[in-house]
Design a protein around this motif. Structure first.
Motif, short mmCIF file in Angstrom:
data_model
loop_
_atom_site.label_atom_id
_atom_site.label_comp_id
_atom_site.label_asym_id
_atom_site.label_seq_id
_atom_site.Cartn_x
_atom_site.Cartn_y
_atom_site.Cartn_z
N UNK A 68 0.84 -1.20 0.00
CA UNK A 68 0.00 0.00 0.00
C UNK A 68 0.88 1.25 0.00
N UNK A 69 1.99 1.21 0.74
CA UNK A 69 2.91 2.35 0.76
C UNK A 69 3.48 2.60 -0.65
N UNK A 70 3.81 1.53 -1.34
CA UNK A 70 4.32 1.67 -2.71
C UNK A 70 3.27 2.29 -3.62
N UNK A 71 2.02 1.92 -3.42
CA UNK A 71 0.93 2.50 -4.21
C UNK A 71 0.83 4.00 -3.95
N UNK A 72 1.02 4.40 -2.71
CA UNK A 72 0.94 5.81 -2.35
C UNK A 72 2.10 6.60 -2.95
N UNK A 73 3.28 6.05 -2.92
CA UNK A 73 4.48 6.79 -3.32
C UNK A 73 4.77 6.69 -4.81
N UNK A 74 4.04 5.87 -5.54
CA UNK A 74 4.26 5.75 -6.99
C UNK A 74 3.68 6.96 -7.72
N UNK A 75 4.04 7.13 -8.97
CA UNK A 75 3.59 8.24 -9.82
C UNK A 75 3.76 9.59 -9.13
N UNK A 76 5.01 9.93 -8.75
CA UNK A 76 5.23 11.19 -8.03
C UNK A 76 4.87 12.44 -8.81
N UNK A 92 -10.94 4.91 4.10
CA UNK A 92 -10.87 3.50 4.48
C UNK A 92 -10.27 3.29 5.86
N UNK A 93 -9.86 4.38 6.51
CA UNK A 93 -9.36 4.29 7.88
C UNK A 93 -7.95 3.76 8.02
N UNK A 94 -7.14 3.84 6.96
CA UNK A 94 -5.79 3.28 7.02
C UNK A 94 -4.70 4.34 6.82
N UNK A 95 -5.09 5.60 6.79
CA UNK A 95 -4.11 6.67 6.55
C UNK A 95 -3.10 6.79 7.69
N UNK A 233 -17.23 0.74 -0.49
CA UNK A 233 -16.10 0.58 -1.43
C UNK A 233 -16.04 -0.85 -1.99
N UNK A 234 -16.40 -1.83 -1.18
CA UNK A 234 -16.37 -3.22 -1.62
C UNK A 234 -17.28 -3.46 -2.82
N UNK A 235 -18.36 -2.68 -2.90
CA UNK A 235 -19.32 -2.86 -4.00
C UNK A 235 -19.03 -1.97 -5.21
N UNK A 236 -18.02 -1.15 -5.12
CA UNK A 236 -17.63 -0.32 -6.25
C UNK A 236 -16.90 -1.18 -7.29
N UNK A 237 -17.28 -1.02 -8.55
CA UNK A 237 -16.69 -1.85 -9.60
C UNK A 237 -15.18 -1.65 -9.73
N UNK A 240 -9.93 -1.50 -5.51
CA UNK A 240 -8.63 -2.17 -5.55
C UNK A 240 -8.62 -3.28 -4.50
N UNK A 241 -8.35 -4.49 -4.89
CA UNK A 241 -8.42 -5.63 -3.98
C UNK A 241 -7.40 -5.54 -2.84
N UNK A 242 -6.21 -5.03 -3.15
CA UNK A 242 -5.18 -4.91 -2.10
C UNK A 242 -5.62 -3.91 -1.03
N UNK A 243 -6.11 -2.76 -1.49
CA UNK A 243 -6.58 -1.74 -0.55
C UNK A 243 -7.76 -2.26 0.28
#
Length: 563
Positions: A68-76, A92-95, A233-237, A240-243
């Motif tokens: 998840x950290x990599x997802x956040x820091x990608x595409x700077x 999502x309560x994970x910040x 969020x779980x029902x949104x098409x 992201x499964x990892x998130x």
């Protein structure tokens, strides 16, 4: 509805009765209402948890966290996408797992973000960025929403088709301040149109719209908002499964901590045996006390702190009920004097039932004081005790009232509600995060504390009015306001709700402008505001376990989120 003359008579009668009681308590009739027992205590005493599951959850969380950290820091280079991703992490309560990375991102992005916003940006993106910046104390200009207005100066009706954008704008509008008229316009525009949208959307979106309209994230307990958003969020098409998996693991891990803590608290309360030692005048709300402690210390590692804070809240409730629902003026005066002296030898003057009440508070305080003293933070326990003494004096002042002005009522009533005492207790339980400067700041009574205490007092008066009147307690805020301004009960309620909304704007303004203490301390104030906003959203949920309160408790502590 009470007329002004009947109200005056009621107030006078109440004063005479109190004065008549002051001289002697022997043989006095105590007209208290016995409240129903808690339906939760036995449940949490009997509940069983698989301790090994918590270890498994923790390992899975640690394995996913770097991803998840990599997802956040990608595409700077894509600042806007990164800000929207941060908004998702918050929802999502994970910040809290990535606070350093988020702070660094916002610090670099804030100075240039408004220059990068164009009329090609969609409503959701701009609103999400606004929400992130404001919640992290960056005062992004509401002028960014001007691009969504038409030539007539109103928000474009074409925006209504963008449901996610409208929801985000509604959430953003609840972060408006006193002088930001455009945010009032946005709130009116979005709420009006969102109310008609649930029938036209998917079931999960319809439910989410109704939840947000009922209580926006700005006013909702974070833990409840997160629980609902994960389900949405779980029902949104495009989820992201990892998130999704990481957020579910983290939430279930927190829930299991909470259930363990409630089991310990329920046993502590049962072992005290106060229900057999005291007359049945007090509220049976151990679980509600815990429910209101969780938002201030939501991260799993604050387990001992949540237990300590819930115990303190339980003490406050017993003390308040003793003074407000049972004791005579003479007894309240003696009890408050003992609290001011803070000397166990002084309880000899108290009636037997009050000795039990005082000893409960004494024991809980010293349990916490011993721990903070070992941690080199004796000043925090003293600051907490000072706030509790102040609250006790306010409780006595309320008992002695003749017919106060509304201004007098609010000045003392805000303290009597216990906001500052609760925050001081919260600071103690935060450990080293809250240094001496936090208590000095609280003691200075900054505007954000004044606005939050006002809102607490007003909401309590609105939702507790019928209960107060049923007990013959006529000197309520509503009654005092009616008498002073010559308005009807309905008009008083309407004015109180206007005042509540005004305090919310002031709180937001002060949150954005405060510089003396760090954000973590300010978030304690915001989270405390959210806790009582939620508790009083559908009646007086702290005293009476309303249907909504039962639903909230069940969703957090009974029905664990499925993985």
């Amino acid at each position: 509805m009470l007329s002004t003359s009947l109200l005056s008579l009621s107030l006078i009668r109440w004063v005479v009765n109190m004065e008549a009681e002051a001289g002697s308590d022997h043989g006095r009739v105590r007209p208290f209402v016995t409240l129903p027992p808690s339906e939760w205590d036995e449940h949490f005493l009997a509940v069983s948890l698989d301790a090994s599951e918590m270890g498994v959850l923790e390992k899975e969380m640690e394995a996913l966290k770097p991803k998840v950290r990599d997802m956040l820091m990608s595409s700077p280079s894509d600042t806007k996408s990164k800000l929207c991703f941060i908004h998702l992490l918050v929802s999502l309560g994970i910040s809290f797992h990535f606070e350093n990375e988020i702070e660094e991102t916002l610090k670099h992005a804030f100075d240039t973000i408004e220059d990068k916003i164009t009329d090609k940006d969609d409503l959701y993106t701009v609103s999400a960025m606004f929400l992130v910046f404001r919640s992290y104390r960056y005062k992004m200009s509401p002028g960014v929403f001007e691009t969504f207005k038409g030539e007539d100066g109103r928000f474009k009706t074409s925006l209504v088709r963008d449901v996610k954008g409208m929801l985000s704008l509604y959430e953003a509008a609840n972060w408006g301040t006193v002088t930001e008229d455009i945010m009032d316009e946005a709130l009116s525009f979005t709420s009006t149109h969102l109310e008609s949208l649930p029938e036209e959307t998917s079931p999960h979106m319809s439910k989410h719209i109704k939840t947000v309209l009922d209580l926006p994230q700005r006013q909702n307990m974070e833990i409840l908002a997160v629980r609902e958003y994960i389900s949405f969020y779980e029902h949104e098409d495009d989820h992201d499964e990892t998130l999704l998996k990481f957020s579910k693991l983290c939430f279930r891990f927190l829930q299991m901590h909470c259930v363990q803590e409630l089991k310990a608290l329920s046993k502590w309360w049962k072992d005290l045996g106060l229900e057999s030692k005291l007359p049945p005048y007090f509220r049976n709300n151990m679980v509600q006390c815990y429910f209101n402690a969780v938002p201030l210390l939501m991260e799993p590692h604050f387990s001992r702190a949540r237990i300590a804070l819930a115990k303190l809240y339980r003490c406050f409730t017993i003390m308040d009920d003793t003074c407000d629902r049972y004791a005579s003026l003479h007894e309240v005066t003696t009890l408050v004097d003992c609290v001011q002296r803070w000397d166990l030898d002084g309880i000899a003057k108290l009636p037997d039932y009050m000795k039990i009440v005082f000893k409960l508070f004494w024991d809980v305080y010293h349990e916490i004081e011993r721990e903070v003293r070992l941690d080199g933070r004796s000043y925090s326990a003293q600051a907490m005790l000072d706030e509790c003494k102040r609250m006790a004096r306010a409780n006595l002042a309320c008992t002695k009232w003749v017919v106060p002005t509304f201004e007098e009522y609010m000045k003392v009533g805000k303290v009597e509600f216990g906001t500052e005492a609760a925050l001081a207790c919260g600071f103690v339980c935060m450990g080293q995060i809250a240094g001496k400067e936090a208590y000095d700041w609280l003691n200075s009574r900054p505007n954000i504390i004044q606005s939050v205490t006002s809102k607490a007092r007003l909401l309590n008066d609105i939702t507790g009015f019928q209960d107060d009147m049923s007990r013959g307690y006529a000197a309520t805020g509503i009654n005092v306001y009616m008498k002073q301004y010559g308005v009807t009960e309905e008009e008083a309620f309407r004015e109180f709700r206007k005042m509540v909304r005004a305090t919310e704007k002031i709180t937001t303004e002060e949150f954005l402008n405060a510089t003396v203490v760090p954000r973590k301390i300010l978030m304690q104030v915001i989270n405390f505001e959210r806790s009582f906003s939620t508790t009083y959203a559908h009646g007086e949920g702290f005293t009476n376990c309303t249907a909504r309160m039962k639903e909230n408790i069940s969703s957090l502590f009974v029905h664990l989120i499925s993985l």
